[in-house]
Design a protein around this motif. Structure first.
Motif, PDB file in Angstrom:
ATOM      1  N   ASP A 105       0.832  -1.207   0.000  1.00 53.85           N
ATOM      2  CA  ASP A 105       0.000   0.000   0.000  1.00 53.85           C
ATOM      3  C   ASP A 105       0.864   1.253   0.000  1.00 53.85           C
ATOM      4  O   ASP A 105       0.538   2.250  -0.654  1.00 53.85           O
ATOM      5  CB  ASP A 105      -0.925   0.002   1.218  1.00 53.85           C
ATOM      6  CG  ASP A 105      -2.014  -1.055   1.117  1.00 53.85           C
ATOM      7  OD1 ASP A 105      -2.316  -1.483  -0.013  1.00 53.85           O
ATOM      8  OD2 ASP A 105      -2.541  -1.457   2.166  1.00 53.85           O
ATOM      9  N   HIS A 106       1.973   1.228   0.753  1.00 50.80           N
ATOM     10  CA  HIS A 106       2.880   2.382   0.764  1.00 50.80           C
ATOM     11  C   HIS A 106       3.473   2.612  -0.625  1.00 50.80           C
ATOM     12  O   HIS A 106       3.578   3.750  -1.093  1.00 50.80           O
ATOM     13  CB  HIS A 106       4.003   2.162   1.775  1.00 50.80           C
ATOM     14  CG  HIS A 106       3.548   2.169   3.192  1.00 50.80           C
ATOM     15  ND1 HIS A 106       4.373   1.795   4.247  1.00 50.80           N
ATOM     16  CD2 HIS A 106       2.368   2.521   3.760  1.00 50.80           C
ATOM     17  CE1 HIS A 106       3.714   1.905   5.376  1.00 50.80           C
ATOM     18  NE2 HIS A 106       2.500   2.344   5.114  1.00 50.80           N
ATOM     19  N   GLU A 107       3.862   1.528  -1.292  1.00 53.42           N
ATOM     20  CA  GLU A 107       4.483   1.671  -2.609  1.00 53.42           C
ATOM     21  C   GLU A 107       3.482   2.174  -3.645  1.00 53.42           C
ATOM     22  O   GLU A 107       3.821   2.989  -4.511  1.00 53.42           O
ATOM     23  CB  GLU A 107       5.093   0.349  -3.048  1.00 53.42           C
ATOM     24  CG  GLU A 107       6.303  -0.051  -2.206  1.00 53.42           C
ATOM     25  CD  GLU A 107       6.994  -1.287  -2.751  1.00 53.42           C
ATOM     26  OE1 GLU A 107       6.923  -1.522  -3.975  1.00 53.42           O
ATOM     27  OE2 GLU A 107       7.603  -2.021  -1.951  1.00 53.42           O
ATOM     28  N   ILE A 108       2.242   1.691  -3.567  1.00 55.01           N
ATOM     29  CA  ILE A 108       1.206   2.170  -4.493  1.00 55.01           C
ATOM     30  C   ILE A 108       0.976   3.669  -4.280  1.00 55.01           C
ATOM     31  O   ILE A 108       0.860   4.445  -5.248  1.00 55.01           O
ATOM     32  CB  ILE A 108      -0.098   1.382  -4.290  1.00 55.01           C
ATOM     33  CG1 ILE A 108       0.090  -0.065  -4.760  1.00 55.01           C
ATOM     34  CG2 ILE A 108      -1.253   2.034  -5.040  1.00 55.01           C
ATOM     35  CD1 ILE A 108      -1.080  -0.972  -4.432  1.00 55.01           C
ATOM     36  N   LEU A 112       3.115   5.824  -3.093  1.00 56.22           N
ATOM     37  CA  LEU A 112       4.298   6.539  -3.584  1.00 56.22           C
ATOM     38  C   LEU A 112       4.299   6.598  -5.114  1.00 56.22           C
ATOM     39  O   LEU A 112       4.696   7.620  -5.702  1.00 56.22           O
ATOM     40  CB  LEU A 112       5.570   5.870  -3.067  1.00 56.22           C
ATOM     41  CG  LEU A 112       5.887   6.157  -1.599  1.00 56.22           C
ATOM     42  CD1 LEU A 112       6.905   5.156  -1.052  1.00 56.22           C
ATOM     43  CD2 LEU A 112       6.425   7.577  -1.436  1.00 56.22           C
ATOM     44  N   ASP A 113       3.848   5.532  -5.772  1.00 53.64           N
ATOM     45  CA  ASP A 113       3.730   5.555  -7.235  1.00 53.64           C
ATOM     46  C   ASP A 113       2.792   6.684  -7.674  1.00 53.64           C
ATOM     47  O   ASP A 113       3.087   7.443  -8.602  1.00 53.64           O
ATOM     48  CB  ASP A 113       3.191   4.214  -7.749  1.00 53.64           C
ATOM     49  CG  ASP A 113       4.211   3.088  -7.686  1.00 53.64           C
ATOM     50  OD1 ASP A 113       5.421   3.380  -7.605  1.00 53.64           O
ATOM     51  OD2 ASP A 113       3.791   1.912  -7.704  1.00 53.64           O
ATOM     52  N   ALA A 114       1.650   6.773  -7.004  1.00 52.26           N
ATOM     53  CA  ALA A 114       0.658   7.788  -7.368  1.00 52.26           C
ATOM     54  C   ALA A 114       1.198   9.190  -7.093  1.00 52.26           C
ATOM     55  O   ALA A 114       1.033  10.105  -7.914  1.00 52.26           O
ATOM     56  CB  ALA A 114      -0.630   7.554  -6.585  1.00 52.26           C
ATOM     57  N   ALA A 115       1.854   9.365  -5.937  1.00 55.44           N
ATOM     58  CA  ALA A 115       2.405  10.677  -5.603  1.00 55.44           C
ATOM     59  C   ALA A 115       3.497  11.075  -6.584  1.00 55.44           C
ATOM     60  O   ALA A 115       3.593  12.241  -6.985  1.00 55.44           O
ATOM     61  CB  ALA A 115       2.954  10.660  -4.175  1.00 55.44           C
ATOM     62  N   CYS A 116       4.304  10.114  -6.983  1.00 51.30           N
ATOM     63  CA  CYS A 116       5.374  10.397  -7.937  1.00 51.30           C
ATOM     64  C   CYS A 116       4.797  10.858  -9.271  1.00 51.30           C
ATOM     65  O   CYS A 116       5.260  11.848  -9.854  1.00 51.30           O
ATOM     66  CB  CYS A 116       6.234   9.152  -8.117  1.00 51.30           C
ATOM     67  SG  CYS A 116       7.755   9.408  -9.042  1.00 51.30           S
ATOM     68  N   ALA A 117       3.779  10.154  -9.747  1.00 56.73           N
ATOM     69  CA  ALA A 117       3.166  10.514 -11.032  1.00 56.73           C
ATOM     70  C   ALA A 117       2.543  11.902 -10.982  1.00 56.73           C
ATOM     71  O   ALA A 117       2.605  12.656 -11.965  1.00 56.73           O
ATOM     72  CB  ALA A 117       2.116   9.469 -11.412  1.00 56.73           C
ATOM     73  N   GLU A 118       1.954  12.253  -9.839  1.00 52.78           N
ATOM     74  CA  GLU A 118       1.293  13.563  -9.731  1.00 52.78           C
ATOM     75  C   GLU A 118       2.272  14.695  -9.482  1.00 52.78           C
ATOM     76  O   GLU A 118       2.181  15.764 -10.105  1.00 52.78           O
ATOM     77  CB  GLU A 118       0.278  13.531  -8.587  1.00 52.78           C
ATOM     78  CG  GLU A 118      -0.373  14.899  -8.357  1.00 52.78           C
ATOM     79  CD  GLU A 118      -1.052  15.030  -6.996  1.00 52.78           C
ATOM     80  OE1 GLU A 118      -1.498  16.153  -6.683  1.00 52.78           O
ATOM     81  OE2 GLU A 118      -1.114  14.033  -6.258  1.00 52.78           O
ATOM     82  N   ALA A 138      -1.809   8.674   7.002  1.00 50.44           N
ATOM     83  CA  ALA A 138      -2.505   8.070   5.870  1.00 50.44           C
ATOM     84  C   ALA A 138      -1.500   7.811   4.752  1.00 50.44           C
ATOM     85  O   ALA A 138      -0.527   8.555   4.591  1.00 50.44           O
ATOM     86  CB  ALA A 138      -3.615   8.990   5.377  1.00 50.44           C
ATOM     87  N   ASP A 139      -1.721   6.752   3.983  1.00 50.81           N
ATOM     88  CA  ASP A 139      -0.755   6.375   2.947  1.00 50.81           C
ATOM     89  C   ASP A 139      -0.524   7.498   1.944  1.00 50.81           C
ATOM     90  O   ASP A 139       0.620   7.788   1.573  1.00 50.81           O
ATOM     91  CB  ASP A 139      -1.232   5.119   2.209  1.00 50.81           C
ATOM     92  CG  ASP A 139      -1.159   3.878   3.092  1.00 50.81           C
ATOM     93  OD1 ASP A 139      -0.432   3.907   4.102  1.00 50.81           O
ATOM     94  OD2 ASP A 139      -1.834   2.880   2.762  1.00 50.81           O
ATOM     95  N   ASN A 140      -1.604   8.136   1.475  1.00 50.70           N
ATOM     96  CA  ASN A 140      -1.440   9.178   0.457  1.00 50.70           C
ATOM     97  C   ASN A 140      -0.754  10.418   1.031  1.00 50.70           C
ATOM     98  O   ASN A 140       0.049  11.069   0.354  1.00 50.70           O
ATOM     99  CB  ASN A 140      -2.793   9.543  -0.164  1.00 50.70           C
ATOM    100  CG  ASN A 140      -3.782  10.080   0.864  1.00 50.70           C
ATOM    101  OD1 ASN A 140      -3.691   9.779   2.056  1.00 50.70           O
ATOM    102  ND2 ASN A 140      -4.741  10.876   0.412  1.00 50.70           N
ATOM    103  N   ALA A 172      10.657   1.949   0.966  1.00 52.65           N
ATOM    104  CA  ALA A 172      11.176   0.598   0.713  1.00 52.65           C
ATOM    105  C   ALA A 172      11.171   0.338  -0.780  1.00 52.65           C
ATOM    106  O   ALA A 172      10.608   1.102  -1.581  1.00 52.65           O
ATOM    107  CB  ALA A 172      10.322  -0.437   1.449  1.00 52.65           C
ATOM    108  N   GLY A 173      11.817  -0.767  -1.163  1.00 51.05           N
ATOM    109  CA  GLY A 173      11.817  -1.170  -2.559  1.00 51.05           C
ATOM    110  C   GLY A 173      12.386  -0.093  -3.461  1.00 51.05           C
ATOM    111  O   GLY A 173      13.456   0.452  -3.201  1.00 51.05           O
ATOM    112  N   PRO A 174      11.673   0.249  -4.544  1.00 55.56           N
ATOM    113  CA  PRO A 174      12.202   1.241  -5.493  1.00 55.56           C
ATOM    114  C   PRO A 174      12.293   2.646  -4.911  1.00 55.56           C
ATOM    115  O   PRO A 174      12.915   3.519  -5.516  1.00 55.56           O
ATOM    116  CB  PRO A 174      11.196   1.198  -6.653  1.00 55.56           C
ATOM    117  CG  PRO A 174       9.938   0.657  -6.049  1.00 55.56           C
ATOM    118  CD  PRO A 174      10.375  -0.303  -4.989  1.00 55.56           C
ATOM    119  N   TYR A 175      11.698   2.854  -3.742  1.00 49.49           N
ATOM    120  CA  TYR A 175      11.733   4.185  -3.117  1.00 49.49           C
ATOM    121  C   TYR A 175      12.681   4.237  -1.917  1.00 49.49           C
ATOM    122  O   TYR A 175      12.626   5.172  -1.126  1.00 49.49           O
ATOM    123  CB  TYR A 175      10.321   4.593  -2.690  1.00 49.49           C
ATOM    124  CG  TYR A 175       9.393   4.770  -3.873  1.00 49.49           C
ATOM    125  CD1 TYR A 175       9.392   5.956  -4.601  1.00 49.49           C
ATOM    126  CD2 TYR A 175       8.550   3.751  -4.273  1.00 49.49           C
ATOM    127  CE1 TYR A 175       8.565   6.121  -5.700  1.00 49.49           C
ATOM    128  CE2 TYR A 175       7.717   3.896  -5.372  1.00 49.49           C
ATOM    129  CZ  TYR A 175       7.723   5.089  -6.086  1.00 49.49           C
ATOM    130  OH  TYR A 175       6.917   5.248  -7.180  1.00 49.49           O
TER     131      TYR A 175
END
Length: 412
Positions: A203-206, A208-214, A264-266, A308-311
């Motif tokens: 959930d954290h990575e998802i 972060l993906d969304a925040a990165c894109a925005e 919150a994750d977002n 974590a991971g890619p971030y």
């Protein structure tokens, strides 16, 4: 040598309270090590400089134990040179050195086997220090609650080592308790509060993906980057207030789990991405005053644990902020750990490098606090002037940098 080496100067922690402790032999030295460092240095090589006839403690250097024995000769030379050179630069060449090798056994391994496995490294370091005319007067291996001396005749050292004093029973423990200094935790536990758990949180990575894109396109847009900074700081302030309002929990693990739930994750993802902009990060660094420091440190830890991971490398910014707040609050041990982790991720991260150097040099954090307060005052004045209309140079708007400055992912 890795970026996470640490040098400390001064005498034992208890000296801050004007308490002097006399250590009589290797048992007292082994028991004193966590108090000298501020934590139990797991999987570490530690060198401590001694000065004068009575062996006053000076600089202390810690490095994670190299796993590959082929690295030991170079490591030994660098450690000896680094400690002697930095001590000399500060006005006091060491008269002697005490060496500690700290490593717990692997599964199924005896602690005595750890001691024998590390013996060649101890010998390499002793030779390297001797080549600089600074003798190693004691070299200890600490493993599984026991200690061995590499400097004493084999027949005088029990094969299974000597048991360390029970927690709270050593000379240093008594002196530290008298001085009101808390018992040190382990390096492993301190790092665990600053690192993601081994089980990655999808959930954290998802988020972060969304925040990165925005956010990244907006942060690269000259006309939009300042609004992203403002949003980042607004979200971080709101999180800070949640952390300040939360009831105190004395158990660190429980406290960290509760803090993780407060974000919150977002929101957490947006702040992590926003802090990659160094102007936003510098403004967040202003939250170091006593009334905010504890909550700020917990917030930066919680954000670092989400990377974590890619971030993973995105943790460099919150780790550096955690190191700054810890140092500003007087906790040099956690400051070194957090800044060391930031430099492990980003060896050329200027903000973390400068802070790490300042802590190691024993500088007063008040100097940086004054600078941050002055920048905040200037920004408020510039913002007020801009709202009233440009007057001279103030018309250029808030902040130290022009709106056209791009600072995404440079992390200087």
């Amino acid at each position: 040598m890795t970026q996470s080496n640490e040098i400390q100067h001064g005498e034992s922690s208890s000296e801050a309270a004007d308490v002097k402790v006399t250590l009589r032999g290797p048992a007292d030295l082994a028991d004193a090590l966590p108090y000298l460092m501020g934590f139990h240095p797991n999987d570490s090589v530690v060198l401590v400089a001694l000065h004068g006839e009575h062996g006053r403690f000076g600089g202390r250097l810690r490095l994670g134990l190299p796993e590959d024995p082929s690295e030991w000769p170079e490591t030994a030379d660098q450690l000896a040179d680094c400690l002697v050179r930095n001590s000399t630069r500060r006005g006091g060449r060491p008269d002697a050195i005490v060496l500690f090798l700290c490593r717990d056994p692997r599964e199924g391994e005896r602690a005595s086997a750890v001691m024998e496995r590390l013996r060649p490294l101890a010998q390499r370091i002793r030779v390297a220090c001797g080549a600089l005319d600074v003798p190693v007067v004691e070299a200890l291996c600490v493993s599984a609650g026991r200690w061995w001396s590499y400097c004493r005749p084999a027949e005088t050292v029990p094969a299974e080592g000597t048991v360390l004093a029970p927690p709270g029973r050593s000379t240093m423990a008594a002196a530290s308790a008298y001085a009101g200094i808390p018992a040190p935790g382990s390096l492993r536990d301190m790092e665990a509060r600053l690192k993601p758990s081994e089980a990655r949180n999808r959930d954290h990575e998802i988020a972060l993906d969304a925040a990165c894109a925005e956010l990244v396109p907006r942060m690269l847009d000259d006309g939009d980057c300042e609004s992203v900074r403002q949003r980042t700081l607004a979200l971080a302030r709101a999180a800070l207030e949640k952390f300040r309002s939360a009831p105190r929990i004395d158990d660190p693990a429980r406290a960290d789990r509760r803090d993780d739930r407060l974000l919150a994750d977002n929101e957490g993802a947006a702040v992590i991405l926003g802090l990659q902009d160094r102007t936003a990060r510098d403004r967040a660094a202003e939250w170091m005053e006593p009334e905010r420091a504890d909550a700020a440190l917990r917030l930066w830890r919680a954000l670092a644990r989400r990377c974590a991971g890619p971030y993973a490398d995105h943790a460099a910014a919150p780790l550096a902020l955690a190191g700054w707040v810890a140092w500003s609050s007087g906790d040099e041990a956690e400051a070194r750990v957090a800044l060391g982790l930031a430099l492990d991720l980003e060896p050329h991260y200027t903000f973390a490098r400068l802070l790490h150097h300042s802590v190691n040099e024993g500088l007063d954090p008040e100097l940086l606090r004054r600078s941050l307060r002055q920048e905040r005052r200037q920004r408020v004045i510039a913002s007020t002037t801009a709202r009233r209309g440009p007057v001279g140079s103030a018309g250029r708007g808030p902040g130290r940098h022009s709106p056209g400055d791009r600072r995404v992912r440079t992390r200087r």
